[in-house]
Structure formats: C-alpha cells, structure tokens
Design an enzyme around this catalytic site. Structure first.
Site, PDB file in Angstrom:
ATOM      1  CE  LYS A 235     -17.697  24.974   8.104  1.00 39.31           C
ATOM      2  NZ  LYS A 235     -18.683  24.093   7.447  1.00 39.31           N
TER       3      LYS A 235
ATOM      4  CD  GLN B 275     -22.200  23.632   8.569  1.00 41.82           C
ATOM      5  OE1 GLN B 275     -21.479  24.261   7.793  1.00 41.82           O
ATOM      6  NE2 GLN B 275     -21.711  22.725   9.380  1.00 41.82           N
TER       7      GLN B 275
ATOM      8  CG  ASP C  28     -19.284  21.777   1.854  1.00 42.10           C
ATOM      9  OD1 ASP C  28     -18.379  21.887   2.702  1.00 42.10           O
ATOM     10  OD2 ASP C  28     -20.478  22.055   2.062  1.00 42.10           O
TER      11      ASP C  28
HETATM   12  N1  L34 Z   1     -21.988  21.565   4.219  1.00 38.68           N
HETATM   13  N2  L34 Z   1     -21.898  20.663   6.343  1.00 38.68           N
HETATM   14  C1  L34 Z   1     -21.257  21.169   5.271  1.00 38.68           C
HETATM   15  N3  L34 Z   1     -19.902  21.276   5.218  1.00 38.68           N
HETATM   16  C2  L34 Z   1     -19.151  20.881   6.274  1.00 38.68           C
HETATM   17  O1  L34 Z   1     -17.814  20.948   6.198  1.00 38.68           O
HETATM   18  C3  L34 Z   1     -19.778  20.385   7.416  1.00 38.68           C
HETATM   19  N4  L34 Z   1     -19.096  20.021   8.556  1.00 38.68           N
HETATM   20  C4  L34 Z   1     -19.561  18.848   9.295  1.00 38.68           C
HETATM   21  C5  L34 Z   1     -21.048  19.062   9.594  1.00 38.68           C
HETATM   22  N5  L34 Z   1     -21.780  19.650   8.464  1.00 38.68           N
HETATM   23  C6  L34 Z   1     -21.168  20.252   7.415  1.00 38.68           C
HETATM   24  C7  L34 Z   1     -18.396  20.833   9.380  1.00 38.68           C
HETATM   25  O2  L34 Z   1     -18.144  22.001   9.113  1.00 38.68           O
HETATM   26  C8  L34 Z   1     -18.688  18.882  10.531  1.00 38.68           C
HETATM   27  N6  L34 Z   1     -18.055  20.184  10.520  1.00 38.68           N
HETATM   28  C9  L34 Z   1     -17.223  20.681  11.554  1.00 38.68           C
HETATM   29  C10 L34 Z   1     -16.554  21.893  11.459  1.00 38.68           C
HETATM   30  C11 L34 Z   1     -15.768  22.370  12.499  1.00 38.68           C
HETATM   31  C12 L34 Z   1     -15.626  21.647  13.647  1.00 38.68           C
HETATM   32  C13 L34 Z   1     -16.259  20.426  13.760  1.00 38.68           C
HETATM   33  C14 L34 Z   1     -17.060  19.947  12.723  1.00 38.68           C
HETATM   34  C15 L34 Z   1     -14.783  22.217  14.751  1.00 38.68           C
HETATM   35  O3  L34 Z   1     -14.270  23.300  14.643  1.00 38.68           O
HETATM   36  N7  L34 Z   1     -14.654  21.496  15.871  1.00 38.68           N
HETATM   37  C16 L34 Z   1     -13.885  21.953  17.024  1.00 38.68           C
HETATM   38  C17 L34 Z   1     -14.758  22.083  18.247  1.00 38.68           C
HETATM   39  C18 L34 Z   1     -15.960  22.936  18.065  1.00 38.68           C
HETATM   40  C19 L34 Z   1     -16.821  22.966  19.307  1.00 38.68           C
HETATM   41  O4  L34 Z   1     -16.357  23.473  20.338  1.00 38.68           O
HETATM   42  O5  L34 Z   1     -17.988  22.483  19.253  1.00 38.68           O
HETATM   43  C20 L34 Z   1     -12.802  20.932  17.335  1.00 38.68           C
HETATM   44  O6  L34 Z   1     -11.792  21.316  17.920  1.00 38.68           O
HETATM   45  O7  L34 Z   1     -13.002  19.754  17.009  1.00 38.68           O
END
Ligand code: L34
Length: 293
Positions: A53, A97, A120
C-alpha cells in the site's frame, strides 16, 4: 472450455492511469492526496500488504504515511493515534490494517475513524450508505471484484451471483453491491457460508461465483457450472517444501481444475489482491477530491 484469465495487474493498470490524471488535477489545485496505514504488531501477511500500500502510494506521487505500532499497543494508544489521524489535514484517508491483536476491540477502533477518512469503508455509516446505494466510498476488495467484472465485459444484470463467505470485509458488502441498481450490478444474489447445507448444489447454479471463505482450494470443479465466471478472493499461505520460501499462496478455488470449466477465472496471486490495493488508492484520491470540493 479453458477459462480466460482476469488479471489484477492489467485491470489495475487501467484504473491507475485514470487515478494519475485525478492526482495531477488535485496537485494543480495545491493538494497532494495523503494516505496513512496503521499496522499494529508484526503479522507477516499484514506486513506484506501494508508495504504494498505504501509503495503504491509513493509510485502515484501521493503522500504516504505508514504508522507501525508494537503488538503490546493498548486500545487507548491506538484510539489516540486514530484521533490524531482524524485531525491531520495532510491525511485525507487512512486505515487500520486488520486483524488487530486479540486484546484490541476492532469494532471500537473502526467506529472511531472519521467516516470521511474511512477509505476501507468499514465504518457503520459508510456501510449503511453503501447498502442504501448512496456511497461515498466502496469497500476495496468488493469494489475491486466489481471492476474486474465490468472491465472484462462480464454482464452482471440478471445473472445469478453466488457469494461464498459472509465476512464484513468481503462477503456481506459484495452481496450488497451486486444487488444494487446500476452498471456492474443488477444481479440476483445468493450468499452461502459454512452453515449452508446444500452449498455445492447452490454454487453449481452460479453464473458468477465469488469465493471468499478463507479455505485453501475449497471450491472444486464439481461445484462450478460449465462456463461460469469464477472470482477467487482467497489468499491462503500453505506450506510447500518445494518452494524457496517453504510456502506459497493459493486461493479458495482449485484453480487447475476449475479453470478447465469456467469461462473467466482470476488467479491467486495476481488476481483480486492487486485490485484491493488499487481500489484503496482510488478511495484515497476520492477522499482528497471531496476536501477540495
Ligand atoms: N483494514 N485490513 C484492512 N483493510 C484491508 O483492505 C485489508 N486487506 C485484507 C486483510 N486486512 C485488511 C488487505 O489489504 C486483505 N488485503 C490484501 C491486500 C493485498 C493483497 C492481498 C490481500 C495482495 O497484494 N496480494 C497479492 C500477493 C501478496 C503476497 O505475495 O503475499 C496477490 O497477488 O494476491
């Protein structure tokens, strides 16, 4: 049928192009959109998401603030940080988060966030506005899913959308959004969850199947209709000794088998995850635009 991939990177690039123009316009008016992310403790997955982020914020030329607080942070300390960010005019939006350490009351923290900075869209007043179809913000993950559908040309009007999972972050708002009037919605929506007895029978009737139940490879090919659109919101880290890190990311869908049956499918990683980040940036820009008027 072999499914076409809906890639989060591609769809988000399109949206980032639009956001860059909006950010330029704001800067021309003397306003740099500012986003803060608060991370309590050192959950490894949260650290990855929070870092992404902050990096994206900087890449877009926005002001980025990452507030790291120790695991032992008290509820009072976190609430006073929230109050500080509520009052900071250089921060147009922020989030805390999740998950938070067990000794902190998540609901109390969310309720303390100024709804106009709640990028959010977790605050009850923003959830309510979303439900009645008059939103200021849309929650990032469901909004990202909706954008993937719209920008891939998937028709949603009159389609049967089955949402698997009923969390406040994904399942419930996702269902509420797809049932609204308007583009990317107008769907007939069913929500199934851990207490649904005939779950596979229902998922097999979905034109669009959105899975956010948090169980690795929960949805198998027999649960999916031929030609369905399958959106996988799961990000489960499973151990895999053949991988350099000893683990890898899998979704809630058995990608290999289901992709033989679906018309469109999202991969994990590289699907919904990057869209969550993107829609969060979009909300931060929107929060700044509202201040400028
Ligand atoms: N307050 N908490 C708050 N806001 C959010 O919007 C989130 N979330 C969820 C968990 N807690 C939170 C996220 O940001 C899940 N989440 C999130 C954000 C980004 C990714 C996955 C979940 C992401 O970028 N995933 C990548 C892989 C990352 C890795 O290598 O681990 C993908 O390609 O899926």
């Amino acid at each position: 049928m072999t499914a076409k991939l809906i890639l989060g990177k591609e769809v988000s690039e399109e949206i980032y192009g639009e956001l860059r123009q909006k950010i330029e316009a704001l800067k021309a008016k003397g306003v740099t959109p500012g986003l803060a992310v608060v991370l309590v403790g050192d959950d490894p997955a949260s650290q990855v998401y929070v870092r992404k982020k902050g990096e994206m914020c900087e890449e877009l030329g926005m002001k980025s603030l990452t507030v790291k607080m120790p695991e032992e942070t008290t509820q009072e300390e976190l609430l006073s940080k929230v109050a500080e960010l509520n009052a900071d005019p250089s921060i147009h939006g922020f989030l805390v988060q999740l998950p938070l350490p067990g000794h902190i009351d998540e609901e109390a923290v969310i309720n303390a966030i100024d709804p106009s900075k709640d990028v959010d869209c977790f605050h009850p007043s923003n959830v309510g506005r979303m439900l009645i179809g008059d939103p200021d913000f849309l929650p990032a993950t469901p909004a990202g899913v909706q954008q993937m559908l719209v920008r891939s040309g998937v028709e949603t009007a009159g389609k049967h959308v089955v949402v698997v999972g009923r969390s406040n972050i994904v399942g419930k708002p996702m269902a509420a959004m797809m049932v609204q009037k308007g583009p990317g919605a107008d769907s007939t929506v069913t929500v199934v969850h851990s207490r649904t007895p005939n779950l596979a029978e229902i998922t097999s009737t979905a034109d669009i199947l959105i899975v956010a139940i948090g169980k690795p490879r929960f949805v198998t090919a027999d649960m999916v209709k031929e030609g369905a659109v399958v959106i996988d919101v799961g990000t489960n880290r499973i151990s895999d000794p053949t991988h350099p890190k000893g683990s890898r990311l899998v979704g809630d869908v058995d990608f290999e088998e289901v992709s033989k049956k679906a018309s469109y499918i999202t991969p994990v990683p590289g699907g919904v995850g990057p869209m969550t980040i993107c829609m969060l940036m979009a909300n931060a820009v929107r929060a700044a635009e509202k201040v400028v008027g």
